[in-house]
Design a protein around this motif. Sequence first.
Motif, mmCIF file in Angstrom:
data_model
loop_
_atom_site.group_PDB
_atom_site.id
_atom_site.type_symbol
_atom_site.label_atom_id
_atom_site.label_comp_id
_atom_site.label_asym_id
_atom_site.label_seq_id
_atom_site.Cartn_x
_atom_site.Cartn_y
_atom_site.Cartn_z
ATOM 1 N N ASN A 129 -7.744 -4.313 -3.363
ATOM 2 C CA ASN A 129 -8.911 -3.471 -3.636
ATOM 3 C C ASN A 129 -8.556 -1.990 -3.638
ATOM 4 O OD1 ASN A 129 -11.659 -2.093 -2.890
ATOM 5 N ND2 ASN A 129 -12.127 -4.133 -3.707
ATOM 6 N N GLU A 130 -7.658 -1.581 -2.749
ATOM 7 C CA GLU A 130 -7.205 -0.188 -2.743
ATOM 8 C C GLU A 130 -6.528 0.168 -4.055
ATOM 9 O OE1 GLU A 130 -9.105 0.923 -0.293
ATOM 10 O OE2 GLU A 130 -7.540 2.397 0.051
ATOM 11 N N VAL A 180 -7.034 -1.034 -6.999
ATOM 12 C CA VAL A 180 -7.883 -0.963 -8.192
ATOM 13 C C VAL A 180 -9.093 -0.051 -8.018
ATOM 14 C CG1 VAL A 180 -7.135 -3.258 -8.923
ATOM 15 C CG2 VAL A 180 -9.282 -3.018 -7.659
ATOM 16 N N SER A 181 -9.284 0.492 -6.805
ATOM 17 C CA SER A 181 -10.457 1.363 -6.654
ATOM 18 C C SER A 181 -10.100 2.701 -6.013
ATOM 19 C CB SER A 181 -11.559 0.643 -5.871
ATOM 20 O OG SER A 181 -11.076 0.246 -4.617
ATOM 21 N N GLY A 182 -8.936 3.225 -6.391
ATOM 22 C CA GLY A 182 -8.630 4.624 -6.096
ATOM 23 C C GLY A 182 -8.206 4.953 -4.684
ATOM 24 N N PHE A 183 -7.764 3.943 -3.895
ATOM 25 C CA PHE A 183 -7.242 4.193 -2.542
ATOM 26 C C PHE A 183 -8.272 4.938 -1.681
ATOM 27 C CE2 PHE A 183 -3.700 3.549 -5.385
ATOM 28 C CZ PHE A 183 -2.859 2.713 -4.679
ATOM 29 N N GLU A 184 -9.536 4.572 -1.872
ATOM 30 C CA GLU A 184 -10.614 5.279 -1.170
ATOM 31 C C GLU A 184 -10.630 4.998 0.320
ATOM 32 O OE1 GLU A 184 -12.392 7.644 -2.160
ATOM 33 O OE2 GLU A 184 -12.065 7.578 -4.320
ATOM 34 N N ARG A 185 -10.445 3.717 0.698
ATOM 35 C CA ARG A 185 -10.474 3.401 2.132
ATOM 36 C C ARG A 185 -9.304 4.056 2.861
ATOM 37 N NH1 ARG A 185 -12.322 -1.891 0.520
ATOM 38 N NH2 ARG A 185 -14.491 -2.129 1.175
ATOM 39 N N THR A 186 -8.153 4.077 2.204
ATOM 40 C CA THR A 186 -6.981 4.735 2.791
ATOM 41 C C THR A 186 -7.282 6.199 3.069
ATOM 42 O OG1 THR A 186 -5.515 3.222 1.600
ATOM 43 C CG2 THR A 186 -4.552 5.295 2.369
ATOM 44 N N ASN A 187 -7.911 6.850 2.120
ATOM 45 C CA ASN A 187 -8.235 8.263 2.299
ATOM 46 C C ASN A 187 -9.316 8.489 3.348
ATOM 47 O OD1 ASN A 187 -7.098 10.601 0.434
ATOM 48 N ND2 ASN A 187 -6.728 8.603 -0.475
ATOM 49 N N TRP A 188 -10.245 7.545 3.402
ATOM 50 C CA TRP A 188 -11.277 7.596 4.432
ATOM 51 C C TRP A 188 -10.619 7.521 5.816
ATOM 52 C CZ3 TRP A 188 -12.821 4.001 8.130
ATOM 53 C CH2 TRP A 188 -14.094 4.180 8.696
ATOM 54 N N CYS A 189 -9.631 6.626 5.957
ATOM 55 C CA CYS A 189 -8.889 6.510 7.228
ATOM 56 C C CYS A 189 -8.109 7.785 7.526
ATOM 57 C CB CYS A 189 -7.904 5.346 7.183
ATOM 58 S SG CYS A 189 -8.665 3.764 7.491
ATOM 59 N N LEU A 244 0.827 -1.213 0.000
ATOM 60 C CA LEU A 244 0.000 0.000 0.000
ATOM 61 C C LEU A 244 0.865 1.270 0.000
ATOM 62 C CD1 LEU A 244 -2.908 1.014 0.149
ATOM 63 C CD2 LEU A 244 -2.805 0.780 2.638
ATOM 64 N N LEU A 245 1.920 1.278 0.834
ATOM 65 C CA LEU A 245 2.729 2.497 1.003
ATOM 66 C C LEU A 245 3.557 2.841 -0.233
ATOM 67 C CD1 LEU A 245 4.226 2.216 4.633
ATOM 68 C CD2 LEU A 245 2.649 3.997 3.794
ATOM 69 N N ILE A 246 4.072 1.824 -0.925
ATOM 70 C CA ILE A 246 4.994 2.116 -2.044
ATOM 71 C C ILE A 246 4.320 2.990 -3.112
ATOM 72 C CG2 ILE A 246 6.297 1.061 -3.967
ATOM 73 C CD1 ILE A 246 7.814 0.874 -1.260
ATOM 74 N N PRO A 247 3.138 2.617 -3.643
ATOM 75 C CA PRO A 247 2.531 3.547 -4.627
ATOM 76 C C PRO A 247 2.152 4.892 -4.018
ATOM 77 C CG PRO A 247 1.068 1.677 -4.175
ATOM 78 C CD PRO A 247 2.386 1.358 -3.548
ATOM 79 N N LEU A 248 1.773 4.909 -2.739
ATOM 80 C CA LEU A 248 1.421 6.185 -2.098
ATOM 81 C C LEU A 248 2.656 7.075 -1.947
ATOM 82 C CD1 LEU A 248 -1.085 4.928 0.630
ATOM 83 C CD2 LEU A 248 -1.644 6.430 -1.296
#
Lengths: 282, 282
Positions: free
Chosen positions: B169-170, B172-181, B90-94
């Motif tokens: 899922n993050e 392929v669907s725009g890192f939405e949950r990460t941003n929600w957190c 998760l962190l590497i693309p972010l």
Amino acid sequence: MNDPSHLARCAQLAMVLEVAAHPKPGNVDRDHDFPDTTFEHFLASAVGTYPVLEEAARSRTGAGALIHAAAEESLRWQRGGNTHFGAFVLLIPLLMAAGSKTQASKIVLDTTSEDAVEFYRAFSIANVRIDSVPDFDLGESNSADRILEDGVKLFDLMKLSADHDLIANEWVSGFERTNWCADMITKKADTMSINDAIVCTFLRMLAETPDTFIRTKFGRDKSIEVSERASEVIRGSMDLASIKSEVHEFDEQLIREKANPGSTADIIIGGLFVALVRGLRV
Amino acid sequence: MNDPSHLARCAQLAMVLEVAAHPKPGNVDRDHDFPDTTFEHFLASAVGTYPVLEEAARSRTGAGALIHAAAEESLRWQRGGNTHFGAFVLLIPLLMAAGSKTQASKIVLDTTSEDAVEFYRAFSIANVRIDSVPDFDLGESNSADRILEDGVKLFDLMKLSADHDLIANEWVSGFERTNWCADMITKKADTMSINDAIVCTFLRMLAETPDTFIRTKFGRDKSIEVSERASEVIRGSMDLASIKSEVHEFDEQLIREKANPGSTADIIIGGLFVALVRGLRV
């Protein structure tokens, strides 16, 4: 493994493992915050200072400016005030020396009056509580001019404090206690967890050497009394498990009295750094 | 503040703060080790991977090799096995995107089959437990050749897992949950400690989304049951203090059942990273 990034990470990890170790009587640890300074403030400070730690590992001169830069960067990453000032004073020359006490001793001996001025600047931003140094009152704004005029080196300032300040004493007497801690942590980590190795070494160190921070806050007698209590707690013990309730009680006592052995913690950080550089692995 | 060193330190601090937060039901935290993987292993992994995190922050391609390098460097710094594999994915693309979900989405879409092969290599050294991906059994040594021949991109592999794997899922669907957190942690940190903001967000996340790690170990039903329990624990609560005993009990239950919501913790790390990049300060 002496590349600057490796050394800087060893310094970060030393600060992180030290503050995490528990129960560490009187100090901030994973179970205890101070009113204004929390466990997380220490973690953020340890992580945030990476670039200064790496720069120190690339440098052979400029200890004063590096201590100043570390104190500044620490404050940028957290809102808890001073967390690691004493640790930086110890870690910076050790980073410059890749953990060697011989090299570190040469580096501190070669410090200049510019280093001394930078040190005073770091002091004032970190808002550290200290005994005033006899000849250069840190509260006086013209101290910097006088230091430069008189050509007083940072090493000279440390000599003035060496009889009552643990970190200054390390600078002028070959980083012996730091190395003693490194050896003890490494040896203990063979037979116990890294947490217990740190706590046992902390208690042993406190028992043998009255803490500067406590002396500055409460006077010499109190610092000696705390060391005597540490000595009683660890008497005859081979591990932490067998004295856990006594250590917890000692911890609660010191926290009630606000007697935090902060300088002992700084020496532990230095010792952990040296141990990690030599290959200690969690 | 998007310089690579700043971003890498935000990633380190996100991992350190996440593992420190307690009580974090079912996972390693400051109060709970697993038999082979301790709190200190997580701290050492977070600190030790700095150079790879910084390199990611300088890169726009090569996500697979960076994930592989992070997994390797993590294992060099500690002996507890896999600690942060999901977090690195998760962190590497972010990091490559300086925390922007739009940029990160472009970066993962542009991954190649070389990235996929590196990802498989990282997988095998990290010894991660997963559901086998339908078309490419990770246990088969010729998977790498088939991936290159078929031109399967890392993004395509993530698509295959996206319905049952939170991290995929993050991607392929725009890192939405990460941003929600990130948003929830930042908002909660206004009125509570950073520790409590992390734990409350963790529980809310777990209540809303069954955890991949638990699903992989125990099946879909169990992961849904754990989420339902999380939902009951936090129902109607505004802060952590008012539900502390329920959270502790939930924690002890999950630890007894060895049901650790590891993927939820990974998303929290991603969210903390984004929040720190945007200016959250402890």
